[in-house]
Design a protein around this motif. Structure first.
Motif, short mmCIF file in Angstrom:
data_model
loop_
_atom_site.label_atom_id
_atom_site.label_comp_id
_atom_site.label_asym_id
_atom_site.label_seq_id
_atom_site.Cartn_x
_atom_site.Cartn_y
_atom_site.Cartn_z
N GLN A 70 -9.70 49.57 31.20
CA GLN A 70 -10.69 50.30 31.98
C GLN A 70 -12.07 50.34 31.33
O GLN A 70 -12.98 50.95 31.87
CB GLN A 70 -10.21 51.75 32.20
CG GLN A 70 -8.91 51.86 32.97
CD GLN A 70 -8.47 53.31 33.16
OE1 GLN A 70 -9.02 54.23 32.55
NE2 GLN A 70 -7.49 53.52 34.01
N ASP B 209 -14.87 48.50 33.51
CA ASP B 209 -14.90 48.94 34.91
C ASP B 209 -13.94 50.10 35.08
O ASP B 209 -12.73 49.91 35.19
CB ASP B 209 -14.54 47.78 35.84
CG ASP B 209 -14.69 48.14 37.31
OD1 ASP B 209 -15.14 49.26 37.61
OD2 ASP B 209 -14.35 47.30 38.17
N SER C 295 -18.58 51.29 32.96
CA SER C 295 -17.71 51.96 32.00
C SER C 295 -17.89 53.46 32.13
O SER C 295 -18.97 53.94 32.54
CB SER C 295 -18.07 51.53 30.57
OG SER C 295 -17.39 52.33 29.62
N GLY D 227 -17.54 49.81 38.80
CA GLY D 227 -18.48 48.81 38.31
C GLY D 227 -19.21 49.21 37.06
O GLY D 227 -20.19 48.56 36.67
#
Length: 362
Positions: free
Chosen positions: A26, A29, A36, A34
């Protein structure tokens, strides 16, 4: 990926491999947005969901009563050493501490900056190798609270029972053993813990506090050091350590998936027993530091007959992939920190190495 190290670091410490892998997936994205999670606003609905869910998971796992606030603060447990007396000791009051070693001493040192401090019990004469006799506690009635350090990482001692303090709030620094076993939160006025041992990475400090203790701070306390600032704003007065809290969220889900704290305690006891058994069956080749009744299941401390032999042990263990076995610089010796995320296999490997080392050098 190469074989992971046998990580016995005292903190920052091992994190569950599953959690690291999930965070890795993760990282770029988060949940399809779109970005962090490190890039998004702490006021966004995505982060607020993580924030509130993390509080809910803590309340569920620790069975935290509804009249307790859960705060995510910064500055580590060391900042709490000052914030506690700064906020809780009122005019005409003092603070009371149980002295069990290095971390308790640091808390005591800070408290003395804000007023009189009573040492209600101490194991200094026993070289901090045990928890003092709590049946003889004499807490000054003017004490705003009694403070304990539930687990001393350097000495390797841990409370098995907590004192009954009556109407005087009991406060515990649980930085190195929070979530390693069930505790009755209702017995405490406050519990606090730096995250970097059992909760997640460094950067966030958990505070669990009874509402009546933190609803109103003294007027002279600066804004960021006031508990009521963070209570009123649900730890969102300023930008919180977003990524650290997200990692705590994943660790809590991992603990829940293990079955909760009772199962985690059994697992930790089994892991620690492997190493303690290697010490106790060594006929004195390894010497445990802590008195057996107060041995920690989080930090296992031991020595050998000479500093040269200990250096040899460290050197050979490092070649075999073991990390973090050197004792704290203030006391020397050896230490294995077996926090929640340290696998059983790592503890078994260490116990086997210790037995083999003794055969070759005993």
């Amino acid at each position: 990926m190469n074989k992971r190290a046998y990580n016995f670091n005292a903190g920052p410490a091992a994190l569950p491999l599953e959690v690291l892998q999930q965070a890795q997936e993760q990282f770029v994205d988060f949940q399809g947005i779109g970005m962090s999670i490190m890039e998004i606003s702490h006021r966004s609905k995505q982060y607020e969901q993580v924030h509130h869910e993390t509080q809910d998971l803590l309340r569920e796992l620790m069975n935290i009563p509804s009249n307790y606030k859960i705060l995510f603060l910064q500055g580590g447990a060391s900042t709490q050493f000052a914030m506690i007396p700064m906020n809780l000791v009122k005019s005409g009051q003092m603070s009371s501490y149980v002295h069990t070693g290095s971390w308790a001493n640091k808390a005591i040192k800070e408290a003395k900056l804000f007023g009189e401090v009573q040492i209600a019990a101490s194991s200094k004469e026993q070289e901090f190798k045990e928890i003092p006799d709590l049946s003889k506690l004499a807490i000054n009635p003017k004490a705003a609270y009694l403070h304990v350090t539930s687990n001393e990482t350097i000495g390797g001692i841990q409370y098995s029972e907590y004192p009954n303090t009556g109407d005087i709030p009991l406060i515990a620094d649980m930085s190195s053993d929070i979530l390693c076993r069930p505790v009755d939160v209702s017995r405490f006025g406050m519990i606090y813990a730096g995250a970097q041992k059992n909760l997640g990475p460094s950067g966030v400090t958990l505070v669990i506090a009874r509402e009546d203790l933190v609803q109103q701070s003294p007027e002279h306390v600066p804004t960021m050091f006031r508990y009521d600032t963070h209570v009123e704003n649900n730890s969102l007065y300023n930008t919180p350590p977003v990524y650290s809290i997200y990692m705590v969220n994943l660790v809590l889900k991992w603990i829940k998936g293990k079955g909760g704290l009772a199962e985690v305690q059994q697992f930790n006891t089994e892991k620690a027993s492997l190493i303690y058994d290697a010490i106790d069956s060594s006929n004195g080749f390894y010497k445990g530091v802590a008195v057996p009744k107060d041995r920690s299941i989080m930090n296992i401390t031991f020595t050998m007959s000479s500093e040269e032999l200990e250096k040899q042990f460290i050197a050979e263990s490092q070649k075999e992939g073991f990390v973090g076995l050197k004792g704290h610089r203030s006391v020397g010796g050896l230490r294995a920190s077996t926090y929640n995320a340290v696998p059983y296999e790592s503890c078994k490997a260490l116990a086997d190495f210790m037995i083999d080392f003794q055969k070759r050098n005993g």
